[in-house]
Design a protein around this motif. Structure first.
Motif, PDB file in Angstrom:
ATOM      1  N   ASP A   1     -15.995  23.706  44.545  1.00 54.90           N
ATOM      2  CA  ASP A   1     -17.434  24.484  43.749  1.00 54.90           C
ATOM      3  C   ASP A   1     -17.940  23.022  43.475  1.00 54.90           C
ATOM      4  OD1 ASP A   1     -16.864  27.339  43.522  1.00 54.90           O
ATOM      5  OD2 ASP A   1     -15.741  26.482  42.404  1.00 54.90           O
TER       6      ASP A   1
ATOM      7  N   THR B   1     -31.107  22.199  46.908  1.00 53.83           N
ATOM      8  CA  THR B   1     -31.485  22.971  45.221  1.00 53.83           C
ATOM      9  C   THR B   1     -29.849  24.276  45.352  1.00 53.83           C
ATOM     10  OG1 THR B   1     -34.061  23.032  46.187  1.00 53.83           O
ATOM     11  CG2 THR B   1     -32.870  24.506  44.650  1.00 53.83           C
ATOM     12  N   GLY B   2     -29.934  24.391  44.482  1.00 51.92           N
ATOM     13  CA  GLY B   2     -28.572  24.613  43.896  1.00 51.92           C
ATOM     14  C   GLY B   2     -27.189  23.840  43.265  1.00 51.92           C
ATOM     15  N   SER B   3     -27.300  22.592  44.293  1.00 50.98           N
ATOM     16  CA  SER B   3     -25.697  21.937  44.322  1.00 50.98           C
ATOM     17  C   SER B   3     -25.507  21.725  42.752  1.00 50.98           C
ATOM     18  CB  SER B   3     -26.136  20.689  45.079  1.00 50.98           C
ATOM     19  OG  SER B   3     -26.706  20.700  46.780  1.00 50.98           O
ATOM     20  N   ARG B   4     -24.281  21.882  42.381  1.00 54.67           N
ATOM     21  CA  ARG B   4     -23.582  22.043  41.280  1.00 54.67           C
ATOM     22  C   ARG B   4     -23.500  20.618  41.406  1.00 54.67           C
ATOM     23  NH1 ARG B   4     -20.540  25.951  41.212  1.00 54.67           N
ATOM     24  NH2 ARG B   4     -21.804  26.900  39.076  1.00 54.67           N
TER      25      ARG B   4
ATOM     26  N   LYS C   1     -33.184  27.574  30.272  1.00 48.97           N
ATOM     27  CA  LYS C   1     -32.835  26.701  31.000  1.00 48.97           C
ATOM     28  C   LYS C   1     -32.743  25.730  30.460  1.00 48.97           C
ATOM     29  CE  LYS C   1     -32.600  29.325  35.238  1.00 48.97           C
ATOM     30  NZ  LYS C   1     -32.809  29.183  36.745  1.00 48.97           N
TER      31      LYS C   1
ATOM     32  N   GLN D   1     -32.205  21.676  40.952  1.00 47.53           N
ATOM     33  CA  GLN D   1     -33.335  22.128  40.998  1.00 47.53           C
ATOM     34  C   GLN D   1     -34.478  22.127  41.737  1.00 47.53           C
ATOM     35  OE1 GLN D   1     -33.930  24.746  38.033  1.00 47.53           O
ATOM     36  NE2 GLN D   1     -31.576  23.973  38.789  1.00 47.53           N
TER      37      GLN D   1
ATOM     38  N   THR E   1     -21.734  20.579  33.187  1.00 53.06           N
ATOM     39  CA  THR E   1     -21.725  20.396  35.236  1.00 53.06           C
ATOM     40  C   THR E   1     -23.221  20.413  35.348  1.00 53.06           C
ATOM     41  OG1 THR E   1     -21.574  22.787  35.085  1.00 53.06           O
ATOM     42  CG2 THR E   1     -19.564  20.882  35.411  1.00 53.06           C
TER      43      THR E   1
ATOM     44  N   ILE F   1     -27.063  21.560  37.608  1.00 51.99           N
ATOM     45  CA  ILE F   1     -27.501  22.753  38.408  1.00 51.99           C
ATOM     46  C   ILE F   1     -28.876  21.794  39.236  1.00 51.99           C
ATOM     47  CG2 ILE F   1     -28.627  24.631  40.411  1.00 51.99           C
ATOM     48  CD1 ILE F   1     -25.213  24.339  38.875  1.00 51.99           C
TER      49      ILE F   1
ATOM     50  N   GLU G   1     -25.045  23.374  32.687  1.00 52.20           N
ATOM     51  CA  GLU G   1     -24.821  24.477  32.218  1.00 52.20           C
ATOM     52  C   GLU G   1     -23.845  24.921  31.116  1.00 52.20           C
ATOM     53  OE1 GLU G   1     -23.552  26.455  36.654  1.00 52.20           O
ATOM     54  OE2 GLU G   1     -22.750  24.369  35.971  1.00 52.20           O
TER      55      GLU G   1
END
Length: 390
Positions: free
Chosen positions: A226, A297-300, A2, A320, A316, A318, A172
């Motif tokens: 998404d 958390t995890g939102s794109r 990552k 944390q 894009t 993500i 990403e």
């Protein structure tokens, strides 16, 4: 592995112009500036600030001693560089006291430069996982007084530490980029002001976004639903909204409302700073992260970068866990609250101040500039910088 944004900082000069008052002086309806292009204030760089000092001040607030030792690559994205040979990154490297066993370069492709820097940084970290890269976007946008582009000027910088296992945003791997040779905006080496075909530039911005967005969907299988938010390069805040509106029909009503609301939040800082070229996209991202309270958390988050001439990219990230803990919201709130408004006549006088071009010695008064890092003058055709904290 990552890789992404571990830290992010921002700096703008302590002076600004109110766009309502500028409009009145230019015999323009204020709404043309505040609503038509979506700008409230324009940051103004005094002669003691240039792209080097703006970038160094932005980085100063986020770096600790561990960063200074681990950073072995400085990538400076700018389109208002101060030297045709020596990179602005070398100056910043010295002003910040970074590890001498490092690379330092300058990257140029209009407003795309910092994005190119981030992509280069990802490759460096992939090969050197213990390293960190300092990516800087710093610019002073100048079109001239009483010109069509005057209302889209600005000054400021964003600094980002790119690392493995980042605390804020994992970038990403899949992205889409596009290049074609067009003359929508340019600045010849003999000019300190940019030239722009405004209508063509607006059209190409939308066209580039459409191309990379369609290719991104085809490449990844992802769609509008998404995304929690999409941030845009913002030469002015209305520009990104025009691009977003071209794709909103692809989402549900809930998604359309979410993206529109988050877009508005992402423009908060930009509305009060103006166009800062290479840093504009990342100032928008910072505005979203610091002004939006409930990003999960995890939102794109989508990022559209555009540099006239032209290169565009859609990529894009993500969010944390606990990313809020690694932001500097109070610092930036203080930065905005402590700025001083100047009159239009004062702005015009400051705008016209220039450094000598004959190699003569020229000393500047840095006491009136609250920034820690300033341009202190010139001697023998060399710019002289000062870090007041050293």
């Amino acid at each position: 592995m990552k890789i992404g944004i571990d830290k992010i900082g921002f700096y703008a000069p302590h002076l600004y112009v109110d766009m309502n008052k500028l409009a009145v002086q230019r015999n323009v309806e204020p709404e043309k500036f505040t609503i038509g292009i979506g700008q409230e204030k324009m940051s103004l760089a005094p002669i003691t600030q240039d792209p080097v000092t703006l970038a160094a001040n932005a980085a100063l607030e986020i770096l600790d001693e561990e960063d200074r030792e681990a950073i072995d690559f400085v990538i400076f994205g700018t389109e208002s560089g101060i030297d045709s040979s020596k990179s602005a990154g070398v100056y910043v490297h010295d002003l910040l006291g970074l590890n001498p066993y490092a690379r330092a370069i300058e990257v140029k492709q209009a407003c795309y430069g910092a994005t190119a820097g981030i992509q280069m940084a990802k490759g460096h970290i992939a090969l050197n996982p213990q390293s960190k890269v300092l990516v800087l976007g710093s610019d002073i946008a100048r079109y001239g007084l009483n010109t069509p582009g005057e209302a889209t000027q600005g000054a400021g910088a964003v600094a980002m530490v790119i690392s493995a296992d980042p605390n804020i945003l994992v970038l990403e791997d899949q992205s889409v980029y596009f290049t074609t040779d067009i003359m929508d905006f340019w600045r010849p080496i003999y000019s300190d002001k940019a030239f722009v075909d405004g209508k063509l530039s607006n059209e190409q911005y939308i066209s580039f976004f459409s191309k990379v967005w369609e290719q991104y969907k085809s490449k990844t299988g992802l769609g509008l639903n998404d995304f929690e938010a999409i941030c845009y390069h913002l030469p002015y805040t209305k520009m990104g909204l025009k691009a977003l509106r071209t794709v909103l029909d692809e989402g549900t009503e809930e998604v359309r409302e979410r993206l529109t609301n988050n877009y508005t939040i992402s423009t908060s800082y930009n509305r009060n700073v103006g166009n800062i070229y290479t840093a504009s996209l990342y100032l928008s991202l910072l505005s979203l992260l610091e002004q939006k309270d409930d990003l999960a958390t995890g939102s794109r988050i989508g990022l559209f970068s555009y540099g006239s001439g032209a290169v565009g990219e859609f990529f894009t990230g993500i969010l944390q866990p606990n990313y809020k803990d690694h932001l500097h919201v109070d610092n930036h709130s203080s930065l905005f609250s402590l700025r001083r408004e100047v009159t239009v006549s004062e702005y015009e006088e400051i705008f016209e101040e220039t450094l000598p071009t004959d190699g003569s010695t020229f000393k500047l008064d840095v006491d009136n500039d609250p920034a820690s890092i300033c341009l202190a003058g010139m001697a023998d055709d060399k710019r002289l910088y000062i870090n007041k904290l050293k």
